[in-house]
Design a protein around this motif. Structure first.
Motif, PDB file in Angstrom:
ATOM      1  N   THR A  41       0.989  -1.296  -0.009  1.00 28.18           N
ATOM      2  CA  THR A  41       0.061  -0.226  -0.036  1.00 28.18           C
ATOM      3  C   THR A  41       1.070   1.405  -0.131  1.00 28.18           C
ATOM      4  O   THR A  41       0.597   2.469  -0.709  1.00 28.18           O
ATOM      5  N   ALA A  42       2.052   1.306   0.690  1.00 25.18           N
ATOM      6  CA  ALA A  42       2.822   2.497   0.972  1.00 25.18           C
ATOM      7  C   ALA A  42       3.626   2.674  -0.459  1.00 25.18           C
ATOM      8  O   ALA A  42       3.682   3.803  -1.160  1.00 25.18           O
ATOM      9  N   SER A  43       3.956   1.584  -1.200  1.00 26.47           N
ATOM     10  CA  SER A  43       4.537   1.793  -2.377  1.00 26.47           C
ATOM     11  C   SER A  43       3.429   2.315  -3.426  1.00 26.47           C
ATOM     12  O   SER A  43       4.092   3.150  -4.354  1.00 26.47           O
ATOM     13  N   GLN A  44       2.334   1.811  -3.293  1.00 33.60           N
ATOM     14  CA  GLN A  44       1.336   2.310  -4.576  1.00 33.60           C
ATOM     15  C   GLN A  44       0.984   3.915  -4.074  1.00 33.60           C
ATOM     16  O   GLN A  44       0.735   4.518  -4.923  1.00 33.60           O
ATOM     17  N   THR A  45       0.949   4.329  -2.892  1.00 28.00           N
ATOM     18  CA  THR A  45       0.665   5.631  -2.634  1.00 28.00           C
ATOM     19  C   THR A  45       1.747   6.626  -2.417  1.00 28.00           C
ATOM     20  O   THR A  45       1.273   8.005  -2.742  1.00 28.00           O
ATOM     21  N   MET A  46       3.087   6.320  -2.237  1.00 28.20           N
ATOM     22  CA  MET A  46       4.104   7.095  -2.306  1.00 28.20           C
ATOM     23  C   MET A  46       4.698   7.454  -3.463  1.00 28.20           C
ATOM     24  O   MET A  46       5.515   6.634  -4.183  1.00 28.20           O
ATOM     25  N   LYS A  47       4.311   8.441  -4.142  1.00 30.15           N
ATOM     26  CA  LYS A  47       4.578   8.457  -5.517  1.00 30.15           C
ATOM     27  C   LYS A  47       6.011   9.115  -5.847  1.00 30.15           C
ATOM     28  O   LYS A  47       6.547   9.075  -6.736  1.00 30.15           O
ATOM     29  N   ARG A  48       6.438   9.869  -4.696  1.00 32.83           N
ATOM     30  CA  ARG A  48       7.881  10.363  -5.080  1.00 32.83           C
ATOM     31  C   ARG A  48       8.623   9.856  -3.851  1.00 32.83           C
ATOM     32  O   ARG A  48       8.281   9.383  -2.663  1.00 32.83           O
ATOM     33  N   ARG A  49       9.976   9.613  -4.115  1.00 27.29           N
ATOM     34  CA  ARG A  49      10.950   9.145  -2.952  1.00 27.29           C
ATOM     35  C   ARG A  49      10.742   9.905  -1.874  1.00 27.29           C
ATOM     36  O   ARG A  49      10.772  11.066  -1.537  1.00 27.29           O
ATOM     37  N   GLY A  50      10.786   8.873  -0.738  1.00 22.53           N
ATOM     38  CA  GLY A  50      10.822   9.679   0.510  1.00 22.53           C
ATOM     39  C   GLY A  50      11.450   8.731   1.736  1.00 22.53           C
ATOM     40  O   GLY A  50      11.980   7.815   1.446  1.00 22.53           O
ATOM     41  N   ILE A  51      11.024   8.835   2.867  1.00 20.22           N
ATOM     42  CA  ILE A  51      11.379   8.064   3.962  1.00 20.22           C
ATOM     43  C   ILE A  51      10.297   7.325   4.407  1.00 20.22           C
ATOM     44  O   ILE A  51       9.088   7.818   4.770  1.00 20.22           O
ATOM     45  N   CYS A  52      10.410   5.959   4.625  1.00 23.67           N
ATOM     46  CA  CYS A  52       9.253   5.158   5.176  1.00 23.67           C
ATOM     47  C   CYS A  52       9.770   4.513   6.363  1.00 23.67           C
ATOM     48  O   CYS A  52      10.842   3.619   6.350  1.00 23.67           O
ATOM     49  N   LEU A  53       9.211   4.564   7.521  1.00 18.95           N
ATOM     50  CA  LEU A  53       9.527   3.984   8.772  1.00 18.95           C
ATOM     51  C   LEU A  53       8.525   2.973   9.027  1.00 18.95           C
ATOM     52  O   LEU A  53       7.186   2.967   9.146  1.00 18.95           O
ATOM     53  N   ILE A  54       8.923   1.795   9.493  1.00 18.19           N
ATOM     54  CA  ILE A  54       8.133   0.798   9.845  1.00 18.19           C
ATOM     55  C   ILE A  54       8.214   0.464  11.516  1.00 18.19           C
ATOM     56  O   ILE A  54       9.325   0.187  11.881  1.00 18.19           O
ATOM     57  N   LEU A  55       7.294   0.482  12.085  1.00 18.12           N
ATOM     58  CA  LEU A  55       7.315   0.179  13.581  1.00 18.12           C
ATOM     59  C   LEU A  55       6.601  -0.911  13.887  1.00 18.12           C
ATOM     60  O   LEU A  55       5.153  -0.859  13.713  1.00 18.12           O
ATOM     61  N   SER A  56       7.055  -2.198  14.314  1.00 19.20           N
ATOM     62  CA  SER A  56       6.575  -3.276  14.363  1.00 19.20           C
ATOM     63  C   SER A  56       7.355  -4.254  15.456  1.00 19.20           C
ATOM     64  O   SER A  56       8.543  -4.125  15.433  1.00 19.20           O
ATOM     65  N   ASP A  57       6.432  -5.299  16.026  1.00 17.84           N
ATOM     66  CA  ASP A  57       7.118  -6.445  16.423  1.00 17.84           C
ATOM     67  C   ASP A  57       7.731  -7.337  15.529  1.00 17.84           C
ATOM     68  O   ASP A  57       8.519  -8.251  15.791  1.00 17.84           O
ATOM     69  N   PHE A  58       7.318  -7.375  14.278  1.00 20.16           N
ATOM     70  CA  PHE A  58       7.612  -8.070  13.104  1.00 20.16           C
ATOM     71  C   PHE A  58       7.236  -9.403  13.468  1.00 20.16           C
ATOM     72  O   PHE A  58       7.785 -10.569  13.127  1.00 20.16           O
ATOM     73  N   ARG A  59       6.076  -9.787  14.036  1.00 21.48           N
ATOM     74  CA  ARG A  59       5.570 -11.070  14.351  1.00 21.48           C
ATOM     75  C   ARG A  59       4.878 -11.550  13.127  1.00 21.48           C
ATOM     76  O   ARG A  59       3.370 -11.421  13.291  1.00 21.48           O
ATOM     77  N   THR A  60       5.317 -11.597  12.004  1.00 21.74           N
ATOM     78  CA  THR A  60       4.695 -11.759  10.642  1.00 21.74           C
ATOM     79  C   THR A  60       5.547 -12.442   9.524  1.00 21.74           C
ATOM     80  O   THR A  60       6.817 -12.549   9.852  1.00 21.74           O
ATOM     81  N   THR A  61       5.065 -13.057   8.769  1.00 22.98           N
ATOM     82  CA  THR A  61       5.764 -13.521   7.685  1.00 22.98           C
ATOM     83  C   THR A  61       5.726 -13.373   6.253  1.00 22.98           C
ATOM     84  O   THR A  61       4.454 -12.431   6.113  1.00 22.98           O
ATOM     85  N   ASN A  62       6.328 -13.631   5.247  1.00 24.00           N
ATOM     86  CA  ASN A  62       6.024 -13.519   3.919  1.00 24.00           C
ATOM     87  C   ASN A  62       6.082 -11.987   3.378  1.00 24.00           C
ATOM     88  O   ASN A  62       5.040 -11.536   2.678  1.00 24.00           O
ATOM     89  N   TYR A  63       6.960 -11.279   4.125  1.00 26.77           N
ATOM     90  CA  TYR A  63       6.962  -9.859   3.570  1.00 26.77           C
ATOM     91  C   TYR A  63       8.061  -9.289   2.862  1.00 26.77           C
ATOM     92  O   TYR A  63       8.242  -8.240   2.561  1.00 26.77           O
ATOM     93  N   ARG A  64       9.087 -10.192   2.705  1.00 29.68           N
ATOM     94  CA  ARG A  64      10.398  -9.795   2.030  1.00 29.68           C
ATOM     95  C   ARG A  64      10.055  -9.124   0.638  1.00 29.68           C
ATOM     96  O   ARG A  64      11.078  -8.119   0.481  1.00 29.68           O
ATOM     97  N   THR A  65       9.150  -9.807  -0.024  1.00 28.39           N
ATOM     98  CA  THR A  65       9.122  -9.341  -1.382  1.00 28.39           C
ATOM     99  C   THR A  65       8.825  -7.933  -1.447  1.00 28.39           C
ATOM    100  O   THR A  65       9.301  -6.963  -2.230  1.00 28.39           O
ATOM    101  N   GLU A  66       7.644  -7.870  -0.934  1.00 24.23           N
ATOM    102  CA  GLU A  66       7.075  -6.241  -0.918  1.00 24.23           C
ATOM    103  C   GLU A  66       7.905  -5.402   0.033  1.00 24.23           C
ATOM    104  O   GLU A  66       7.952  -4.113  -0.417  1.00 24.23           O
TER     105      GLU A  66
END
Length: 270
Positions: free
Chosen positions: A147-172
């Motif tokens: 979603t962030a890739s689709q909505t951020m049209k111009r190069r910027g800073i993307c910060l992710i705040l998470s405990d990363f208790r998730t899988t299958n996210y490396r490609t995106e």
């Protein structure tokens, strides 16, 4: 914020390029590639173009709001820690006149706030993050990155705040990092690393509701530590292979100190 963090933020997160400033008379040592021949021909003497850094950047923060972030062994939980980190970074961005937006996600995108300038806009987002209620199931980081890739049209800073208790996210995550400067901040708690020595304990997964009875024996505690160390290793490997910078902040840490050290490290690398 204005003296310590704003200055560090500015030196670490630079604008996306250069923009034209003015034309002035050419002097020895100037780059001949930037001579403005139209102005030079009119004035009868060489003139050169000058440029300045395009300072304005867009900061987009992806905030995990799943139920696992409500876990804590101390005075604050991971969701509150996420709010504190967001406040520090976002207010530093405001001090530099940058735009700030956020995307709150669990197993789906809960809410997306478009980047805008101004302290009032940031304070509203801080309030929303700190007022999130428990009950959201799962964490779909892949969807948040897409979603962030689709909505951020111009190069910027993307910060992710998470405990990363998730899988299958490396490609995106990799696709997002190709377009933007991505920093993954893993939110942790001391109990994520060390299980206490105890008798029979009943545990409940806050997202699935499943329960498990365990004995806090020495062997069990070692298996527990080994498991989460392996999870940490996989997170670190996924982020590095995606070209993403990483930072870990615990609920027992001072987030301001950790962020300052992070800024210093990034400046040295640059």
């Amino acid at each position: 914020m204005d003296t310590i963090f704003a200055g560090n933020y500015r030196s670490v997160f630079k604008g996306p390029g250069l923009e034209f400033d003015e034309v002035r008379e050419y002097s020895d040592g100037d780059d001949t590639r930037f001579i403005d021949w139209n102005v030079s021909s009119r004035m009868g003497t060489p003139y050169t173009k000058t440029f300045r850094e395009e300072r304005e950047v867009v900061l987009q923060v992806l905030v995990d709001t799943s139920s696992s972030l409500f876990f804590s062994s101390g005075s604050i939980n991971k969701r509150e820690l996420a709010g504190h980190i967001f406040a520090i970074i976002a207010l530093a961005a405001v001090a530099n006149n940058d735009k700030v937006g956020s995307l709150l996600f669990s197993d789906h995108v809960e809410e997306q706030i478009q980047p805008r300038k101004g302290k009032k806009h940031v304070l509203k987002q801080i309030t929303q993050i700190l007022s999130v209620e428990e009950g959201r199931k799962g964490s779909n980081l892949a969807l948040a990155c897409k979603t962030a890739s689709q909505t951020m049209k111009r190069r910027g800073i993307c910060l992710i705040l998470s405990d990363f208790r998730t899988t299958n996210y490396r490609t995106e995550l990799t696709l997002l990092a190709r377009k933007h400067d991505v920093i993954a901040i893993r939110l942790t708690d001391p109990l994520d690393r060390d299980f206490p020595s105890s008798g029979l304990v009943s545990l409940e997964d806050p997202e699935s509701g499943q329960t498990l009875n365990v004995m806090g024996t020495g062997r069990m505690r070692q298996q527990y530590r080994d498991f989460w160390e392996h999870e940490r290793y996989l997170w670190h490997k996924n982020c590095k292979s995606a070209g993403v910078d990483v930072l870990e902040i615990s609920t027992e840490d001072d987030p301001a100190v950790k962020l300052l050290h992070f800024f210093e490290r990034r400046k040295k690398k640059a």
